[in-house]
Design an enzyme around this catalytic site. Structure first.
Site, PDB file in Angstrom:
ATOM      1  N   HIS A 221       0.801  -1.233   0.000  1.00 16.99           N
ATOM      2  CA  HIS A 221       0.000   0.000   0.000  1.00 16.99           C
ATOM      3  C   HIS A 221       0.831   1.280   0.000  1.00 16.99           C
ATOM      4  O   HIS A 221       0.282   2.372  -0.084  1.00 16.99           O
ATOM      5  CB  HIS A 221      -0.961   0.035   1.194  1.00 16.99           C
TER       6      HIS A 221
HETATM    7  C1  UD1 Z   1      -2.479   5.321   5.628  1.00 17.73           C
HETATM    8  C2  UD1 Z   1      -1.217   5.908   6.228  1.00 17.73           C
HETATM    9  C3  UD1 Z   1      -0.106   4.875   6.192  1.00 17.73           C
HETATM   10  C4  UD1 Z   1      -0.550   3.575   6.829  1.00 17.73           C
HETATM   11  C5  UD1 Z   1      -1.815   3.098   6.147  1.00 17.73           C
HETATM   12  C6  UD1 Z   1      -2.334   1.820   6.721  1.00 17.73           C
HETATM   13  C7  UD1 Z   1      -0.824   8.341   6.049  1.00 17.73           C
HETATM   14  C8  UD1 Z   1      -0.048   9.368   5.337  1.00 17.73           C
HETATM   15  N1  UD1 Z   1      -0.757   7.090   5.524  1.00 17.73           N
HETATM   16  O1  UD1 Z   1      -2.222   5.084   4.250  1.00 17.73           O
HETATM   17  O2  UD1 Z   1       1.012   5.360   6.881  1.00 17.73           O
HETATM   18  O3  UD1 Z   1       0.476   2.608   6.714  1.00 17.73           O
HETATM   19  O4  UD1 Z   1      -2.810   4.121   6.280  1.00 17.73           O
HETATM   20  O5  UD1 Z   1      -3.411   1.341   5.969  1.00 17.73           O
HETATM   21  O6  UD1 Z   1      -1.454   8.638   7.025  1.00 17.73           O
HETATM   22  N2  UD1 Z   1      -9.657   4.506   1.457  1.00 17.73           N
HETATM   23  C9  UD1 Z   1     -10.764   3.705   1.491  1.00 17.73           C
HETATM   24  N3  UD1 Z   1     -11.336   3.418   2.692  1.00 17.73           N
HETATM   25  C10 UD1 Z   1     -10.822   3.881   3.860  1.00 17.73           C
HETATM   26  C11 UD1 Z   1      -9.694   4.695   3.832  1.00 17.73           C
HETATM   27  C12 UD1 Z   1      -9.117   4.995   2.619  1.00 17.73           C
HETATM   28  O7  UD1 Z   1     -11.254   3.255   0.478  1.00 17.73           O
HETATM   29  O8  UD1 Z   1     -11.378   3.555   4.925  1.00 17.73           O
HETATM   30  C13 UD1 Z   1      -9.033   4.804   0.168  1.00 17.73           C
HETATM   31  C14 UD1 Z   1      -9.312   6.198  -0.306  1.00 17.73           C
HETATM   32  O9  UD1 Z   1      -9.493   6.144  -1.686  1.00 17.73           O
HETATM   33  C15 UD1 Z   1      -8.025   6.933  -0.011  1.00 17.73           C
HETATM   34  C16 UD1 Z   1      -6.986   5.836  -0.117  1.00 17.73           C
HETATM   35  O10 UD1 Z   1      -7.650   4.645   0.287  1.00 17.73           O
HETATM   36  O11 UD1 Z   1      -7.803   7.975  -0.864  1.00 17.73           O
HETATM   37  C17 UD1 Z   1      -5.781   6.053   0.748  1.00 17.73           C
HETATM   38  O12 UD1 Z   1      -6.151   6.294   2.101  1.00 17.73           O
HETATM   39  P1  UD1 Z   1      -5.258   7.234   3.032  1.00 17.73           P
HETATM   40  O13 UD1 Z   1      -5.837   7.325   4.388  1.00 17.73           O
HETATM   41  O14 UD1 Z   1      -4.928   8.475   2.318  1.00 17.73           O
HETATM   42  O15 UD1 Z   1      -3.870   6.508   3.133  1.00 17.73           O
HETATM   43  P2  UD1 Z   1      -3.443   4.980   3.203  1.00 17.73           P
HETATM   44  O16 UD1 Z   1      -2.871   4.617   1.889  1.00 17.73           O
HETATM   45  O17 UD1 Z   1      -4.500   4.112   3.782  1.00 17.73           O
END
Ligand code: UD1
Length: 380
Positions: A221
């Site tokens: 991820h």
């Molecule tokens: C985040 C953390 C990362 C951690 C990871 C664990 C930051 C900068 N990154 O990354 O350090 O290792 O979580 O999973 O804080 N999305 C969903 N459902 C959700 C949440 C997110 O579909 O419940 C999708 C959205 O499209 C979003 C993307 O996943 O844009 C990324 O989510 P985001 O919270 O930005 O970062 P992670 O890649 O999950």
């Protein structure tokens, strides 16, 4: 008067870390600990499952910030958490790990003045004490958003609870005062050791038709691995060659799922078992019984060390060097030939299960006992 503590969790790995800390606070009536869920992760599979399985009480406060760019997400956390701080008047704000919720909430707390002063380290204090759990880790790679979050959070936290020796060394090198650095061990491993027995009995392998030690597990991820579709496609292509010998079980993070869909990447069974994200207990079982784990996650490098499962990390650096020095972890980067070589080494010479110092299931209790001392609270 009880010490008011706000514990912050926002994203999946935070829930695993906050569970034993909340439990430790709640056995101590001198503390009134409340849980704030920022809502950085909101999908049931990334959030609710963990509350259910790890017996985390429902959050007392939910900020529901959702996804966004780094600036938008962090700004929303700052804005909403400041309102919580004003209403709750916490003496302590405790943040874990390195996600945007960690720095966002710490930064809001750093500039808040409370209505009433209290005592900390023997002096009068008007701002909440900021506690960072899993402090001092450094990948030395500023392209990782988490590295920025780690450095900034450590710079403004009053108490830095460290999980492995490199964290102490990094903070000292940065000139942090000794009184702020406390090596308590690894709270994520508190959770793992507490859940291990339950995971042993989980029926997930039968449900997936998997035999122990006959498959690899993959998680991916990190933005550097998944955000550029060409990089992601190349990496999965390299792994596809490994999957011909050892089927790969791949629970897919939503971020990665979106990128795979955009690029039209399909991974074919039976070489691949592409799954939705698994819950904690199921993932622990699947990981425990794997021949090898391939990952770009931080926490999984630690968990495989304690489980004695070979881990090949698909990054050039790790902020958790104890997992390489004393554990089962090998760094492979993202080059196909290097990954194949590291996997072959790992399969030929698996390291035994090993618990680095203070990864013993009691880190959260040590943390709460130490914090009580700093606040002049006597615990029975
Ligand atoms: C985040 C953390 C990362 C951690 C990871 C664990 C930051 C900068 N990154 O990354 O350090 O290792 O979580 O999973 O804080 N999305 C969903 N459902 C959700 C949440 C997110 O579909 O419940 C999708 C959205 O499209 C979003 C993307 O996943 O844009 C990324 O989510 P985001 O919270 O930005 O970062 P992670 O890649 O999950």
């Amino acid at each position: 008067m009880p010490i008011r503590v706000l514990c912050v969790a926002g994203a999946r790995p935070n829930f695993v870390k906050i569970a034993p800390i909340l439990r430790a606070f709640r056995t101590r009536p001198r503390f009134a600990a409340r849980l704030v869920h920022t809502g950085q992760h909101y999908d049931d599979l990334l959030s609710r499952v963990f509350f259910d399985e790890l017996d985390i009480p429902r959050p007392d406060l939910e900020l529901a910030i959702g996804s966004g760019t780094h600036a938008a997400q962090t700004a929303e956390i700052l804005r909403r958490f400041e309102a919580v701080l004003v209403a709750e008047q916490p003496h302590v704000v405790l943040v874990v790990g390195d996600v945007n919720s960690t720095i966002g909430c710490a930064l809001a707390a750093a500039k808040l003045f409370l209505d009433e002063p209290f005592r900390f380290r023997g002096a009068r204090r008007r701002r909440p004490v900021i506690v960072h759990v899993e402090a001092g880790l450094r990948s030395f790679d500023d392209d990782m958003p988490e590295e920025v979050n780690r450095k900034l959070t450590d710079a403004i936290a009053d108490v830095l609870y460290v999980s492995e020796p490199s964290g102490v060394a990094n903070l000292r090198r940065e000139g942090v005062a000794e009184e702020r650095i406390v090596f308590v061990g690894n709270v994520m491993i508190d959770t793992l050791l507490a859940a291990r027995e339950r995971a042993r009995g989980a029926p997930v392998l039968d449900e997936l038709g998997l035999r122990p030690r006959s498959y690899a597990v993959l998680t991916l991820h990190r933005p550097s691995n998944v955000d550029d579709p060409a990089v992601l496609a190349k990496l999965l292509d390299a792994l596809d060659r490994l999957a011909a010998d050892l089927p790969i079980v791949f629970p897919v993070h939503p971020r990665t799922r979106t990128r795979m869909r955009d690029r039209g990447i399909a991974l074919e069974p039976p070489r691949w078992r592409v799954l939705d994200p698994l819950g904690y207990i199921e993932f622990l079982k699947v990981m425990s019984e794997a021949r090898v784990v391939l990952t770009d996650s931080g926490g999984i490098q630690e968990e495989t060390t304690v489980l004695g499962v070979p881990c090949v990390t698909l990054r050039d650096s790790t902020e958790r060097p104890v997992t390489v020095d004393e554990g089962t972890n090998r760094l492979a980067g993202t080059d196909g030939a290097t990954i194949a070589a590291r996997v072959a080494e790992a399969l030929a010479a698996p390291a035994p299960a090993h618990a680095p110092r203070l990864w013993d299931g009691h880190a959260a209790e040590r943390l709460v006992a130490h914090l009580a001392g700093e606040l002049g609270v006597r615990l029975p």
